[in-house]
Design an enzyme around this catalytic site. Sequence first.
Site, short mmCIF file in Angstrom:
data_model
loop_
_atom_site.label_atom_id
_atom_site.label_comp_id
_atom_site.label_asym_id
_atom_site.label_seq_id
_atom_site.Cartn_x
_atom_site.Cartn_y
_atom_site.Cartn_z
N ASP A 1 43.81 41.53 39.78
CA ASP A 1 43.28 42.00 41.02
C ASP A 1 43.60 40.25 41.11
O ASP A 1 43.35 39.75 42.50
CB ASP A 1 42.54 42.46 41.69
CG ASP A 1 41.21 42.04 41.11
OD1 ASP A 1 40.93 40.97 39.68
OD2 ASP A 1 40.02 42.22 41.44
N GLU A 2 43.74 39.37 40.73
CA GLU A 2 43.36 37.64 40.29
C GLU A 2 44.61 37.05 40.30
O GLU A 2 45.07 36.97 39.01
CB GLU A 2 42.46 37.09 40.97
CG GLU A 2 41.88 37.56 39.39
CD GLU A 2 40.46 36.72 39.48
OE1 GLU A 2 40.39 34.87 40.11
OE2 GLU A 2 39.67 36.10 38.50
N ASP B 1 43.60 36.67 45.66
CA ASP B 1 42.25 37.06 45.11
C ASP B 1 42.16 38.40 45.78
O ASP B 1 41.73 38.67 46.77
CB ASP B 1 40.33 36.77 45.31
CG ASP B 1 40.00 37.92 44.46
OD1 ASP B 1 39.93 38.52 43.70
OD2 ASP B 1 38.32 36.97 43.62
#
Length: 577
Positions: free
Chosen positions: A121-122, A27
């Site tokens: 983003d993860e 993350d």
Amino acid sequence: MDPAADRAQRLVAAVRMRDAATVLHLDADAFFAAVEQRDKPSLRGKPVLVGGIGGRGVVSTASYEARRHGARSAMPMSRARRLSPGAAVLTPRFAAYAAYSQVIMGVLRDLTPAVEPLSIDEAFADLALAPGDVGEPEDVAARVQARVTELTGLTVSVGVGRSKLVAKIASDLRKPGGVVVVRPEDEDDVLLPLDVRTVPGVGPATQGALERLGVRTVADLRRQPLDTLTMTLGEAHGTGLYLMSRGLDDRPVVTTSERKSAGAERTFAADLRGKALVLSAVDDVVDEALQRLERHGGAARTVVAKVRYADFSTVTRSVTFPHPTASESELRDAARRAVLAAGVVEPVRLLGVAFHALSSHAQLALDLDAHLFDAPRRAVVGEHDHVGGRLAVVDAAAPAGDRPEGTDGTGGTEGTDGADGTEGTDGGPDGTAPGPDDGEDRTGDPGTAVPDPSQPASLDGTPAPDVDEVVAVLVADDARLVGAEKAVVGRPLGGSAVGRPLDASNSRPGLDVEHATLGRGWVVHVRGREATVRFETALTPPARSRVLDLDTDPLVLVEPVGVTPPSATPDHVAPSA
């Protein structure tokens, strides 16, 4: 054995868990804000708020400096600005986030072919499928972190466990820049003391129901009998929480998956009053949702409408067909009916429409029972209410945190920095350091489209960063960015403003611009024909603001330059904070 206990025992026995911590969850830390600080040296180490910049904007991401002042993701931007009055308030830049996301995902794919992005983003990565011996999970996580920082200058947090559930929880325990590895024998020590809200699916409504049972921690949740949870929360939700409280989650890391939903939502400059105006607005939102549906199969079985009222209370209702349909008229009619089922008696702040149970195959049917659409419908919690065998209206009225994945209009899993159904990015002239005259709310600015990588990005022909299709879709459908394209009902989606001269109509703080002699910079604000700009990039020292007369010193809007690794930064330029 008691039948209820036997059922619970069989449920637990059916879960096939790994015997080692081989699921990694990455993350990125405060991703949008971190990218802005990386690309804008003068903002490093300073509070940054990314999100809607108008009077009704919502924070998509707050930098850690802003969080120390109390600002948070999903908070109204007006409140965040009061808490952190010196923060730079920036509009999201789709192309920049896509470029950084692609590099980060590439680091994971260099490690193992089994990578499942959850958002830009993860992502999850399956270490068990990595070629060769990757080593101890702590070492793997450290290598991933170091490589991401080497290539992007950003930090990421990493969790490793034997399940997606544990890995995702672990990655959030030591943010920013933390590594937490939870081996099977340590799971209880890590999970049981945690607040029950840490468990996925426990939002405000579920939390309230659990508190009435005396449940406040994961340990409290584990002590609840299966029957108690299913009677309180419903069969599916209760069963899921019963298993998750025991760390039981055997979902595999899926490298390719069908999209679960596609949709759109909109926050309005002024509250909508009256059914006629609300239904007109629904049609406008449906148009946008249908565009996204076309990218994900073209047909859907369930239509979910989300209505947020002026007091921020939120209601969702859904209509389900017997078979997937690609009929625009049927999908539009279902969205309107779902909105009406929500009651629409109070002023409406936000509307969203999401299509679920997506399919590339739609069953064609004669509309012989169209009259049944006019039959009375009642909203039923947790079950399908088939009216005349044709339609069902289901009450999904739990608050946003309790909704199934995708009811926020995107279908994506919202990360740590995510807003709960970001409410749209309204245009406005807000500057880096908001002043007393920055309260103007100028809605309806042209949209920011996902860029065409083939389009020149600058005056010298430098191409925009290449972004693969998967990342482009993640950006286009991210819950924190959906709605940023259009802020006002009836305003058509505009094309990209890249290549156009900067003026007050297309200006938003944070956008990239270029001057014929001064080079690249970013917009602080534009008032009339005066533009305040900072001419800096990741490769330059921090710059001060300069005021230019756009008649004598024109500026052109350009795409971001892409990702600049720290190793490319000259020695005299201060490193990223």
